[in-house]
Each structure stands twice: as C-alpha cells, then as structure tokens.
Design a protein around this motif. Structure first.
Motif, PDB file in Angstrom:
ATOM      1  N   LEU B  88       6.457  10.602   0.496  1.00  0.00           N
ATOM      2  CA  LEU B  88       5.901   9.546  -0.345  1.00  0.00           C
ATOM      3  C   LEU B  88       5.242   8.431   0.471  1.00  0.00           C
ATOM      4  N   SER B  89       5.765   8.168   1.644  1.00  0.00           N
ATOM      5  CA  SER B  89       5.352   6.966   2.366  1.00  0.00           C
ATOM      6  C   SER B  89       4.353   7.210   3.496  1.00  0.00           C
ATOM      7  N   ASP B  90       3.935   8.437   3.664  1.00  0.00           N
ATOM      8  CA  ASP B  90       2.996   8.740   4.750  1.00  0.00           C
ATOM      9  C   ASP B  90       1.590   8.276   4.389  1.00  0.00           C
ATOM     10  N   ARG B  91       1.255   7.045   4.837  1.00  0.00           N
ATOM     11  CA  ARG B  91       0.014   6.424   4.369  1.00  0.00           C
ATOM     12  C   ARG B  91      -1.230   6.974   5.046  1.00  0.00           C
ATOM     13  N   SER B  92      -1.054   7.973   5.902  1.00  0.00           N
ATOM     14  CA  SER B  92      -2.244   8.597   6.477  1.00  0.00           C
ATOM     15  C   SER B  92      -2.892   9.549   5.471  1.00  0.00           C
ATOM     16  N   ARG B  93      -2.161   9.834   4.400  1.00  0.00           N
ATOM     17  CA  ARG B  93      -2.734  10.721   3.387  1.00  0.00           C
ATOM     18  C   ARG B  93      -2.963   9.927   2.105  1.00  0.00           C
ATOM     19  N   PRO B  94      -3.933  10.356   1.290  1.00  0.00           N
ATOM     20  CA  PRO B  94      -4.219   9.632   0.047  1.00  0.00           C
ATOM     21  C   PRO B  94      -2.991   9.635  -0.875  1.00  0.00           C
ATOM     22  N   LEU B  95      -2.808   8.524  -1.577  1.00  0.00           N
ATOM     23  CA  LEU B  95      -1.630   8.387  -2.431  1.00  0.00           C
ATOM     24  C   LEU B  95      -1.581   9.477  -3.489  1.00  0.00           C
ATOM     25  N   ARG B  96      -2.724   9.746  -4.090  1.00  0.00           N
ATOM     26  CA  ARG B  96      -2.780  10.768  -5.143  1.00  0.00           C
ATOM     27  C   ARG B  96      -2.269  12.102  -4.637  1.00  0.00           C
ATOM     28  N   VAL B  97      -2.644  12.457  -3.424  1.00  0.00           N
ATOM     29  CA  VAL B  97      -2.210  13.730  -2.847  1.00  0.00           C
ATOM     30  C   VAL B  97      -0.719  13.724  -2.570  1.00  0.00           C
ATOM     31  N   ARG B  98      -0.251  12.578  -2.038  1.00  0.00           N
ATOM     32  CA  ARG B  98       1.174  12.470  -1.756  1.00  0.00           C
ATOM     33  C   ARG B  98       2.005  12.641  -3.022  1.00  0.00           C
ATOM     34  N   LEU B  99       1.602  11.933  -4.077  1.00  0.00           N
ATOM     35  CA  LEU B  99       2.366  11.997  -5.323  1.00  0.00           C
ATOM     36  C   LEU B  99       2.344  13.402  -5.918  1.00  0.00           C
ATOM     37  N   GLN B 100       1.168  14.004  -5.893  1.00  0.00           N
ATOM     38  CA  GLN B 100       1.073  15.367  -6.425  1.00  0.00           C
ATOM     39  C   GLN B 100       2.016  16.302  -5.672  1.00  0.00           C
ATOM     40  N   GLU B 101       1.962  16.225  -4.346  1.00  0.00           N
ATOM     41  CA  GLU B 101       2.804  17.143  -3.568  1.00  0.00           C
ATOM     42  C   GLU B 101       4.283  16.822  -3.753  1.00  0.00           C
ATOM     43  N   ARG B 150       1.326  -0.421  -5.290  1.00  0.00           N
ATOM     44  CA  ARG B 150       0.961  -1.829  -5.101  1.00  0.00           C
ATOM     45  C   ARG B 150       0.158  -1.990  -3.814  1.00  0.00           C
ATOM     46  N   HIS B 151       0.591  -1.312  -2.789  1.00  0.00           N
ATOM     47  CA  HIS B 151      -0.134  -1.388  -1.519  1.00  0.00           C
ATOM     48  C   HIS B 151      -1.559  -0.856  -1.679  1.00  0.00           C
ATOM     49  N   GLU B 152      -1.665   0.255  -2.388  1.00  0.00           N
ATOM     50  CA  GLU B 152      -2.978   0.879  -2.599  1.00  0.00           C
ATOM     51  C   GLU B 152      -3.887  -0.037  -3.417  1.00  0.00           C
ATOM     52  N   ALA B 153      -3.298  -0.767  -4.360  1.00  0.00           N
ATOM     53  CA  ALA B 153      -4.090  -1.643  -5.219  1.00  0.00           C
ATOM     54  C   ALA B 153      -4.345  -3.004  -4.586  1.00  0.00           C
ATOM     55  N   GLY B 154      -3.847  -3.199  -3.361  1.00  0.00           N
ATOM     56  CA  GLY B 154      -4.061  -4.459  -2.671  1.00  0.00           C
ATOM     57  C   GLY B 154      -3.215  -5.591  -3.189  1.00  0.00           C
ATOM     58  N   LEU B 155      -2.169  -5.249  -3.925  1.00  0.00           N
ATOM     59  CA  LEU B 155      -1.280  -6.296  -4.413  1.00  0.00           C
ATOM     60  C   LEU B 155      -0.226  -6.605  -3.363  1.00  0.00           C
ATOM     61  N   ALA B 156       0.393  -7.749  -3.526  1.00  0.00           N
ATOM     62  CA  ALA B 156       1.433  -8.138  -2.594  1.00  0.00           C
ATOM     63  C   ALA B 156       2.620  -7.173  -2.709  1.00  0.00           C
ATOM     64  N   THR B 157       3.121  -6.756  -1.577  1.00  0.00           N
ATOM     65  CA  THR B 157       4.267  -5.854  -1.589  1.00  0.00           C
ATOM     66  C   THR B 157       5.539  -6.667  -1.740  1.00  0.00           C
ATOM     67  N   GLN B 158       6.040  -6.681  -2.959  1.00  0.00           N
ATOM     68  CA  GLN B 158       7.284  -7.409  -3.181  1.00  0.00           C
ATOM     69  C   GLN B 158       8.445  -6.457  -2.962  1.00  0.00           C
ATOM     70  N   SER B 159       9.575  -7.047  -2.643  1.00  0.00           N
ATOM     71  CA  SER B 159      10.729  -6.197  -2.300  1.00  0.00           C
ATOM     72  C   SER B 159      11.132  -5.317  -3.471  1.00  0.00           C
ATOM     73  N   ARG B 160      11.208  -5.910  -4.652  1.00  0.00           N
ATOM     74  CA  ARG B 160      11.621  -5.116  -5.800  1.00  0.00           C
ATOM     75  C   ARG B 160      10.551  -5.145  -6.879  1.00  0.00           C
ATOM     76  N   PRO B 161      10.329  -3.999  -7.515  1.00  0.00           N
ATOM     77  CA  PRO B 161       9.293  -3.941  -8.556  1.00  0.00           C
ATOM     78  C   PRO B 161       9.715  -4.710  -9.796  1.00  0.00           C
ATOM     79  N   SER B 162       8.738  -5.131 -10.576  1.00  0.00           N
ATOM     80  CA  SER B 162       9.062  -5.831 -11.818  1.00  0.00           C
ATOM     81  C   SER B 162       9.644  -4.846 -12.825  1.00  0.00           C
ATOM     82  N   ALA B 163      10.329  -5.400 -13.807  1.00  0.00           N
ATOM     83  CA  ALA B 163      10.977  -4.545 -14.806  1.00  0.00           C
ATOM     84  C   ALA B 163       9.959  -3.717 -15.576  1.00  0.00           C
TER      85      ALA B 163
END
Lengths: 228, 228
Positions: B88-101, B150-163
């Motif tokens: 999930l966290s290997d940012r060398s690959r596109p997020l879409r591909v990571r999630l699919q796999e 969030r990282h992909e969308a350029g949003l701030a990486t907060q420790s915990r996601p919102s509800a």
DNA sequence: ATCTCCGGTGATCGCTCGATAAACTGAGCG
DNA sequence: CGCTCAGTTTATCGAGCGATCACCGGAGAT
C-alpha cells in the motif's frame, strides 16, 4: 375469534392466555432470543424467558423447526411491507432525494441487532429464505435503482441491467449494509450520522454510475485518472 | 523434535502419528469442518472425519474451546502474513495500481468459504478476535489507504483520518467484502471477473474521495449534482 | 353446583454432547 | 525376548437437548 384477553392477574403468573395471543407472544420472544443466542438456543431457555414451562411450546408448534420457520417469516416479511416501489419509482421527485429517503427508510427497517443477526444466521445456514431475500433485493431494489439511473442519464431503458452495472449497485448496497453489520453485529464504533453515511455512499455511487454512463458506448471499463 | 513420520501403512488405518503432525492435522481438519458446519459441530464428527476416536482429541487439546481458539488463530493469522504495508505504501508506484493489486491479493486471501464462514461465525459470537480483526482492518488498511489518498491529493497528512473519510473507506471496503459474502456464503451469482469488480469499486471510491477532497475546506457535505 | 374442556404443568424418555478413566497396543530399547 | 511408555481405543459419566406422556385445575356452559 376475538376471545377475552382479560386474565385474572391475582395469581403470581399470568395464565390462561388466549391461544392467538400466546402464539404470537411466543414468536415475538423467540425472535428476540434467537437473534441474541442463535438458533442453537434451547427450548427451555425460551420457555423460561416467557415465564411458562417448556412442554407448552409444543402445544403451539409441532417442533422447534416449525417455530424457527415462523420466526424467519415474521422477521423477513414484516418489516418489508413498506411501499418501496413507489418510493423508488416516483419520478415526480429528484432521483437523489428518492434514493436518500429510500435507504434511510430501508436501513431503519433492517439496521437492528435482531434483524441483522437472524439474517446472518440464516445466511450461514444456507436457507432458501436467504436466497429468496437476496434475489428480492436484486429484483425489487437494485434493478429498480439502476432503471431509474438509466432513465435519469437519458440512456435506453433496457429490461435487465448489465452485469457490470448490477455489480456496481451491489458494491454500493453492500457497503451500506456493512455499516449496519459493523454497528450492530461487530459493535464497532461507526460514524453516528447514518443519513450522512448514506448521502456519502450515494455520492460515490452516482458519481460512479455517471462515469460509467459517459463511457457507455465502449464496453470496456476506462479507469479514471487518479486524484491529485 | 523431528520424529519419524514413517508409519506402518499395512494396517487398515494409519496410526501412531507423531504428536506434532497429529496436532496440526487436527487443527487443519477442524478448520474445514467448523467452517462447514459451524462451531456447534460435535467432537465425534470431527474425530470421524480424522479417522480416529473422539477421546484422542482430548490428548492434544484440553477442551473443545481450546481447539476452537487454535482454529481462530490459524484462520485469522495465517493468511495475513503478506506484506501489506509495502504493497500500500510503496509510493514509487501509482496509487491506483497499488490499491488494485492490494485488493486483489487481499481478496485472494480471504474470499473462500472457509475464511468467510469462520469470520462470520466469530462475528456473531461477539468474540474478541473479531473486534481485533476489525480494528486491524481500520488501522493497517483503511487508515493507510486514506493517508496515501491524502498525500496523492496534496492534502496535509494528518495522523488520523476524519470520521467521514473513514466511513467512506469503510463503505468502499464493505462493498468489496460483501462481494465475497454473496459469492461464498449466499452462493448467489456474482460478476465473475473479481478484478473488474475491484476496479469498478476503486473508481467509485477514488472519485468520491476526490470530490470530498475538492470541498475539503467547508466541512459540511455538498451533495453532487445528479446524473443526466 | 356440577360437568366439561382445554390451557398449562411435572415427570420422563431417548439421544447427543463434552469430557474422563481405564484398558489396550505396538514401536523402541536394553 | 521382554520391559516400557506414549499413542490409541473402549466404556462410561453427567448434563442438556427436543419431544411426549399423563395429569392438573380453573373458566365457561348447563
């Protein structure tokens, strides 16, 4: 048929209820108990909860299985008597509003510990009534929703939805259903505002359907560009 | 420790297996049987399937409950030893591909009759191990996915996601999960191409997250315009 | 007041369950 | 060969299950 329901209450326990009242009371309490403990729960525990003795059950139900069947019938059919067709198909109202209201009403009916537990138990048992329910959801809910979506998008109204469309609707429906499972079966913390959960899920589904409808001519799915 | 496993086979039934082999064989077969029949299944039926007598079980497990606990441990933990974090966290690959796999691998691991049935049984029983699993999904999968989004969308990486974000991810995850339930528990017809189902569900989720990210400043949900 | 009917109970049957104790068996070793 | 002991079986226990029986007793009819 309408017997006296006035019963002498001076005795320690109420006795001599009319046959119809007893029977329906048995089914109601049996539903609660089976939902809580599963159908492996004994007839003695059920009788204890009812304040009567265990052999009395067999005056009203030939066997435990017959009682269970009655519980299924009550649990599955009773909450489903609302006019869903009208709710979904009333084209005088915006589709988004119809869907939101439908899923709020639908989840009000089935999102409780009792219904969900009995549903899952019957699913694990592989009972016919479970398959019947799944088929009902497909025909009466998802197919209808998809037809309305196609109409709204100006697409040809085909009699039966495509497999991919149907799967999309199932994933959406299952996502909402799983909210209830998490809350009432797993007892995990969930977003308390159910209406907002439905609204967000609807956003997802409608956006996805829109995208699918846009590329309706080429049959193969075109992956969307990723966010950001 | 590594005893001879060569056993005299001339007798009608194999006997005198080494302790370790017997024990693991018991757990394996018990897993299959319990998945099929539920944990209400008797120790005699289990022994019959193993080709041994019932009291022999109690030489290896103090009680039936202990055997069941071992089954849970095996079923829950064994298929989860894959490196999900890296996937999930290997940012060398596109997020879409990571999630699919990731979801293809994940569903390969849990979409089978055995795993799903034992999972649902434990959920209905309200066992701790089930809540642990749900928490694990939230922390190790959904939170991670949301962080990457969030990282992909350029949003701030907060420790915990919102509800609301978390609920969105749950609905998505639950929708995929419900595909497995429909196929292996309800044995209902599903879209056979699992990869396409995942891809479509991902389209929905990513589109929804994108939309949510766009209106990130105002906290209240803005309903999207309906299709058409 | 007496009879009758039926809702309700106590006792019990046959079965299966999980678990235990005692007897048996055969491979390994002197 | 004969001893030993872990692995396996036979026999059985107590409890709980679904189901059945004979019996009880109060409400309503006469």
């Amino acid at each position: 048929m309408n017997r006296k329901t006035l019963v002498k209450r001076t005795r320690a326990k109420q006795r001599r209820l009319s046959a119809d009242d007893r029977r329906s009371e048995f089914v109601t309490k049996a539903t609660e108990l089976f939902a809580e403990e599963g159908f492996g729960c004994g007839t003695r525990a059920l009788a204890r909860r009812l304040g009567v003795t265990q052999p009395l059950l067999y005056r009203y139900f030939p066997s435990k299985d017959d009682l269970i069947k009655e519980v299924y019938r009550k649990v599955y059919l009773e909450p489903l008597e609302i006019g869903w067709e009208k709710l979904l198909s009333d084209r005088s109202r915006p589709l988004r509003v119809r869907l939101q209201e439908f899923y709020e009403v639908y989840t009000d009916a089935i999102f409780n510990r009792k219904w969900l537990r009995i549903y899952l138990y019957s699913g694990l048992k592989g009972l016919d009534i479970n398959r019947w329910y799944v088929g009902m959801v497909k025909d009466k809910i998802l197919t209808r929703i998809l037809r309305e979506c196609r109409h709204e998008a100006g697409l040809a109204t085909q009699s039966r939805p495509s497999a991919a469309e149907l799967e999309l609707a199932w994933v959406f429906h299952g996502g909402i259903f799983y909210y209830g499972v998490r809350k009432y079966i797993y007892e995990a913390p969930v977003l308390e505002d159910k209406a907002q959960m439905i609204s967000d899920a609807l956003d997802l589904f409608l956006a996805g359907f829109e995208r699918m409808a846009e590329s309706a001519t080429d049959r193969r799915r075109a992956p969307i560009k990723i966010v950001g």
